[in-house]
Design an enzyme around this catalytic site. Structure first.
Site, PDB file in Angstrom:
ATOM      1  CD  GLU A  90      -3.117  -0.598   2.239  1.00  0.00           C
ATOM      2  OE1 GLU A  90      -4.472  -1.440   2.037  1.00  0.00           O
ATOM      3  OE2 GLU A  90      -2.887  -0.100   3.395  1.00  0.00           O
TER       4      GLU A  90
ATOM      5  CD  GLU B  33      -4.315  -6.024   2.970  1.00  0.00           C
ATOM      6  OE1 GLU B  33      -5.273  -4.952   3.655  1.00  0.00           O
ATOM      7  OE2 GLU B  33      -3.543  -5.472   2.982  1.00  0.00           O
TER       8      GLU B  33
END
Length: 588
Positions: free
Chosen positions: A159, A235
């Protein structure tokens, strides 16, 4: 050559169409004797893949020492077990992992470098990564799918679009994998918004997204960023983590299952986060710090498909039904819950005061001004600071810069107050009874920030301490990692000295080891160990009210419980129960 490749709209594995149906399960949060059980349950839910992070700070706690690859950190064994179960693996070696893990997985020795620019092209950072990968990747190459292993894809960073825009840094990581023999598919993952995807991805590297809802909207955003290739949610958040003092986060199983069905119906691949959360044993939990410091609890239950103790929960059954509509159903029945230990009361009838015996646990470091835990070489645990007052009277103690993260203050052994980082505390009114009175400050590291710009924030006392404006000098600083309690001199309990931080010890009998949960009614805050295994932190602030005890920690016959209680207590008993205590709940 990579076994997993991309086509215009999906994945190919060994040239055949393949959809990744994965679940996150971190080996380092699960007792290694339970890995086989958890992997089998992943397959029986219908998963064909499992995903795991790799925590740099756990595998390389010493930059000059050998890589740690045993016990909870025996990643090669975990990968072998996944292969034996017929599961593929998504490997996420960071170097930054977030994961609600202490310091986001970055090692404390690296964070201590002055002015280092983390997660960037700073040569000090990239050179440390290179040395780490030089040690780690050769151990993992035999488990890559290109040579018959289970690892089909490797993630670059984590991320990153939420943190920075240093494309050269991401390119360095890509080349670090390739030049060390990793042929597998590389991918990035970012939250599904244009800015994050733009700064967190690399040309030629598959971009994936992270989200927990609004499936159609988020997949469309990913498709706008990446017009061709597979769509994947790396995710798919089906629950959430908890902070001390907050609610226990849960998500309705039917709601999560409906979104999983939307993902799979859209033809996307998915990694369920989390399939099985596990536990932040010991001092491994992380923290958030946006407006205030918020430490993560010991449990990483995450309201996952498997509960913290590995039992199928409501999501397990709901997800199994959904997956069966999109992929071949697994052979075998739904696993039953594991046996639990019968209710057991544990009398803690021996104790040892912490501060009276601190010299047995750590030699003091003498400093003119208090040293941070980082300067003491202490990456987890507690530090006890001692000095004396030159003057007497009423006044204000001022802790410049505050504390990291919670400090209990004593004058001549009497508790006078608590300061907490989350409240931005810096001052405390005290009465000093006489010149030469002893000041003691016990500081607890509650967990390193794992997300955002405050990763690596120092711990301990963070600056000079003054009394009515005059600096206090001459400090004895005791670093207390509490990794070996053999030197603690336990004696029969004496209630008259129960107001100070103390270790308490008791024994209990077990016929057949089984999972259980440690409950501490009447106790306030501290740590617990069973048979020397560090279960983690407890705090009556909640929402976690029990500590998970894996069956392999117990042994037939006599077992030993040690509790470090930081506050005054009259409690003398603990309980082993068959039910986890997590709540109150907040449903999303």
């Amino acid at each position: 050559m990579s076994a997993l490749t991309v086509s215009s709209d999906g994945f190919l594995l060994h040239g055949e169409p393949f959809r990744i149906i994965s679940g996150a399960m971190h080996y380092f949060r699960i007792h290694p004797d339970q890995w086989t059980d958890r992997l089998r349950k992943a397959r029986l839910m219908g998963l064909n893949t499992v995903e795991t992070y790799v925590p740099w700070n756990a595998h390389q706690p010493d930059p000059d020492g050998p890589l740690v690859l045993d016990g909870f950190l025996d990643l090669p064994r975990y990968l072998s077990l996944a292969r034996d179960e017929g599961l593929h693996v998504l490997l996420r070696p960071g170097p930054f992992i977030c994961a609600e893990w202490d310091d986001g997985g970055l090692p404390s020795w690296l964070l201590a470098a002055p002015d280092i620019r983390l997660r960037s092209s700073d040569p000090r950072f990239t050179q440390a990564i290179d040395r780490y990968f030089d040690a780690l990747l050769p151990e993992l190459l035999p488990y890559m799918a290109a040579v018959g292993g289970p690892v089909i894809a490797v993630q670059v960073e984590n991320e990153y679009g939420a943190y920075g825009d240093d494309t050269a840094y991401l390119k360095h990581l890509e080349q670090a994998f390739r030049t060390r023999g990793v042929e597998e598919l590389l991918f990035t993952c970012d939250q599904a918004n244009p800015e994050h995807l733009a700064t967190g991805s690399l040309p030629g590297v598959l971009a994936t997204a992270t989200f927990g809802s609004r499936v159609d909207q988020n997949l469309a955003e990913l498709r706008r960023h990446q017009p061709d290739g597979p769509l994947m949610c790396a995710e798919f958040w089906i629950g959430w983590f908890d902070h001390w003092g907050g609610p226990h986060h849960v998500r309705d199983a039917a709601d999560a299952a409906a979104d999983l069905d939307r993902l799979l119906s859209a033809g996307a691949s998915v990694n369920i986060y989390m399939f099985h959360g596990g536990t932040n044993f010991g001092f491994t939990n992380g923290a958030n710090h946006k407006y205030a410091y918020e430490p993560t609890v010991t449990s990483y239950d995450y309201d996952a498909a498997l509960t913290e103790c590995g039992d199928p929960g409501p999501k397990y059954h709901a997800f199994r039904d959904v997956i069966a509509r999109h992929a071949p159903a697994p052979d075998g029945p739904v696993p039953a819950p594991a046996p639990k230990l019968p209710f057991t009361a544990v009398e803690l009838d021996r104790r040892a005061a912490l501060m009276a015996h601190v010299g047995r646990l750590a030699e003091p470091v003498r400093t003119e001004a208090p040293a941070t835990m980082n300067d003491l070489g202490l990456h987890a645990g507690y530090a006890l600071y001692r000095t004396t007052f030159d003057t007497a009277g009423d006044g204000l103690l001022h802790f410049t810069g505050g504390v990291g993260d919670r400090a209990q203050v004593f004058v001549d052994g009497a508790p006078v107050g608590v300061l907490e980082r989350e409240r931005h505390d810096e001052t405390l009114p005290v009465r000093v009874p006489h010149p030469g009175a002893t000041l003691e400050v016990l500081v607890e590291n509650m967990g390193g920030v794992n997300y955002g710009p405050r990763i690596g924030a120092p711990k301990g006392l963070l600056g000079p301490v003054t009394f009515n404006g005059s600096p206090l000098h001459g400090w004895d600083c005791h670093p207390l990692p509490l990794d070996d309690l053999d030197a603690v001199p336990f004696a029969p309990s004496d209630a008259s000295t129960a107001a100070e931080p103390a270790f308490h010890r008791g024994t209990f009998e077990v016929d057949a080891p089984a999972d259980t949960f440690l409950a501490l009614p009447g106790w306030t805050k501290g740590q617990a160990w069973i048979n020397g295994f560090h279960l983690g932190r407890y705090w009556n602030r909640g929402p976690q009210h029990t500590l998970y005890v894996p069956a392999p920690v117990l042994r037939p016959g006599t077992n030993h419980l040690v509790v470090l209680e930081l506050q005054a207590t009259t409690a003398t008993r603990a309980q082993l129960t068959d039910t986890a205590g997590l709540g109150p709940e907040n449903t999303w």
